[in-house]
Design an enzyme around this catalytic site. Sequence first.
Site, mmCIF file in Angstrom:
data_model
loop_
_atom_site.group_PDB
_atom_site.id
_atom_site.type_symbol
_atom_site.label_atom_id
_atom_site.label_comp_id
_atom_site.label_asym_id
_atom_site.label_seq_id
_atom_site.Cartn_x
_atom_site.Cartn_y
_atom_site.Cartn_z
ATOM 1 N N SER A 104 -4.782 -10.098 7.648
ATOM 2 C CA SER A 104 -5.902 -9.141 7.762
ATOM 3 C C SER A 104 -5.842 -8.267 9.011
ATOM 4 O O SER A 104 -6.599 -7.287 9.094
ATOM 5 C CB SER A 104 -7.227 -9.893 7.765
ATOM 6 O OG SER A 104 -7.480 -10.418 6.495
ATOM 7 N N LYS A 146 -5.541 -4.632 8.436
ATOM 8 C CA LYS A 146 -6.589 -3.831 7.789
ATOM 9 C C LYS A 146 -7.099 -2.641 8.608
ATOM 10 O O LYS A 146 -7.196 -1.527 8.079
ATOM 11 C CB LYS A 146 -7.746 -4.736 7.366
ATOM 12 C CG LYS A 146 -7.359 -5.713 6.249
ATOM 13 C CD LYS A 146 -8.456 -6.740 6.013
ATOM 14 C CE LYS A 146 -8.110 -7.712 4.899
ATOM 15 N NZ LYS A 146 -9.103 -8.796 4.776
ATOM 16 N N TYR A 172 -1.197 -3.842 -0.848
ATOM 17 C CA TYR A 172 -2.054 -4.703 -0.021
ATOM 18 C C TYR A 172 -1.342 -6.018 0.310
ATOM 19 O O TYR A 172 -1.329 -6.463 1.463
ATOM 20 C CB TYR A 172 -3.388 -4.950 -0.748
ATOM 21 C CG TYR A 172 -4.237 -5.986 -0.063
ATOM 22 C CD1 TYR A 172 -4.871 -5.713 1.151
ATOM 23 C CD2 TYR A 172 -4.378 -7.270 -0.598
ATOM 24 C CE1 TYR A 172 -5.624 -6.685 1.798
ATOM 25 C CE2 TYR A 172 -5.131 -8.242 0.042
ATOM 26 C CZ TYR A 172 -5.752 -7.950 1.245
ATOM 27 O OH TYR A 172 -6.488 -8.907 1.893
ATOM 28 N N TYR A 221 -15.389 -11.218 10.409
ATOM 29 C CA TYR A 221 -16.083 -11.646 9.174
ATOM 30 C C TYR A 221 -17.456 -12.237 9.467
ATOM 31 O O TYR A 221 -18.228 -11.664 10.205
ATOM 32 C CB TYR A 221 -15.206 -12.627 8.383
ATOM 33 C CG TYR A 221 -13.847 -12.077 8.151
ATOM 34 C CD1 TYR A 221 -13.673 -10.941 7.359
ATOM 35 C CD2 TYR A 221 -12.730 -12.627 8.755
ATOM 36 C CE1 TYR A 221 -12.424 -10.400 7.158
ATOM 37 C CE2 TYR A 221 -11.474 -12.090 8.556
ATOM 38 C CZ TYR A 221 -11.338 -10.974 7.760
ATOM 39 O OH TYR A 221 -10.108 -10.435 7.573
ATOM 40 N N VAL A 229 -5.318 -14.662 8.660
ATOM 41 C CA VAL A 229 -5.241 -16.084 8.284
ATOM 42 C C VAL A 229 -3.910 -16.759 8.641
ATOM 43 O O VAL A 229 -3.798 -17.979 8.501
ATOM 44 C CB VAL A 229 -5.541 -16.341 6.789
ATOM 45 C CG1 VAL A 229 -7.015 -16.247 6.491
ATOM 46 C CG2 VAL A 229 -4.724 -15.451 5.885
HETATM 47 O O1 DON Z 1 -6.111 -11.324 1.032
HETATM 48 C C1 DON Z 1 -5.959 -12.362 1.649
HETATM 49 O O2 DON Z 1 -6.556 -13.369 1.377
HETATM 50 C C2 DON Z 1 -5.004 -12.384 2.841
HETATM 51 N N1 DON Z 1 -3.851 -11.638 2.582
HETATM 52 C C3 DON Z 1 -5.632 -11.838 4.090
HETATM 53 C C4 DON Z 1 -6.849 -12.580 4.489
HETATM 54 C C5 DON Z 1 -7.039 -12.697 5.955
HETATM 55 O O3 DON Z 1 -6.141 -12.624 6.764
HETATM 56 C C6 DON Z 1 -8.399 -13.035 6.342
HETATM 57 N N2 DON Z 1 -8.476 -13.194 7.776
HETATM 58 N N3 DON Z 1 -8.886 -14.024 8.476
#
Ligand code: DON
Length: 347
Positions: free
Chosen positions: A85, A88, A210, A262, A280
């Site tokens: 993320s 983003k 994405y 978040y 993540v």
């Molecule tokens: O879409 C997803 O679930 C992951 N590629 C990215 C989520 C993420 O990194 C959330 N961050 N803490």
Amino acid sequence: MDREHQGKGDYLNDLLNKMKSAASPFRDVLRELHSQYQAVDEGAVATYIPELAKANPDWFGISVVTAEAQSFDVGDSQQLFTMQSISKPFVFGLALEDHGREHVLTKVGVEPTGEAFNSILLDESSNRPFNPMVNAGAIATADLINGRDFPERLERLLKMFGRYCGRDVYIDNAVFLSERATGHRNRAMGHLMLNFGMVSDRVEETLELYFQQCSMLVNSHDLAVMGATLANGGVNPITKTRAIKSELVKDLLASMLSCGMYDYAGEWAYRVGIPAKSGVAGGLLGVIPGKMGIGVFSPRLDSKGNTVRGIKVFQQLSERFGLHIFESGFQGESIGRLLQPERSART
Ligand code: DON
């Protein structure tokens, strides 16, 4: 830019910055933080993307790069991991460059959700995803990336991240495939947004884009350089390359401060007060406008998907050096003095 093609002035500046960083007491601060938090073993490595579960939970890197191009790296600062993320806000920036604020804001809002990163909620009155930091908003943002076809769109993303990092950026194909194979929820969100006309009918291609942006490999040093680029008005302080128009930097930082963590974003803004974005895989990137970028990597996550040790490092740095964005009249230790080589810091 490689050394051979670097101008003499740039080369000398680079050397001087390395010498300054090596002699600066700020290195010791980062070493202290690293040893203080290395023993923290709360949290767990993400497993919902199976490939991420292979990370060593003990990896721990801390990096800082200043707007004057001084660099500080401790621990596993060269260990590569996927941006997830953290990509983003940067993709949001490219979408803003491609279409301008007003159009982008018809497709994605800038309102914090108080919800988890994978929340499937859309704003009922506009059908927009709430912000570019939650998955739905990031998919809508990725949809806006211009290009004749998928390879060109991907190439534009790779080039953009290359400008921020100051090097070529590559994709971890195993993570990409793992994420693509398990990304049903993201796919569902993409199609829900297609139903509401929030994304174009190339939604499958956009989902691929994405998943690719999330799978780009960086280390904590790269995160700090990316953060320093935003801190420096959009110009990478090491390569001197512009990564984003200066007038858009605040769009990214505002969204990072209000939504980057978040359902912890409000408490983060209150306690730490640094525009930041987590991923993540365990990365956390923060920006002190005008001053520096901070990158931390430690894969153990809390229940909200944010790195446990990363949060602690940022909390400490913010409190100790008054880095909260709304701090005024701070009477404590001056980070500026600590960045100077040892002798002048003592005078
Ligand atoms: O879409 C997803 O679930 C992951 N590629 C990215 C989520 C993420 O990194 C959330 N961050 N803490």
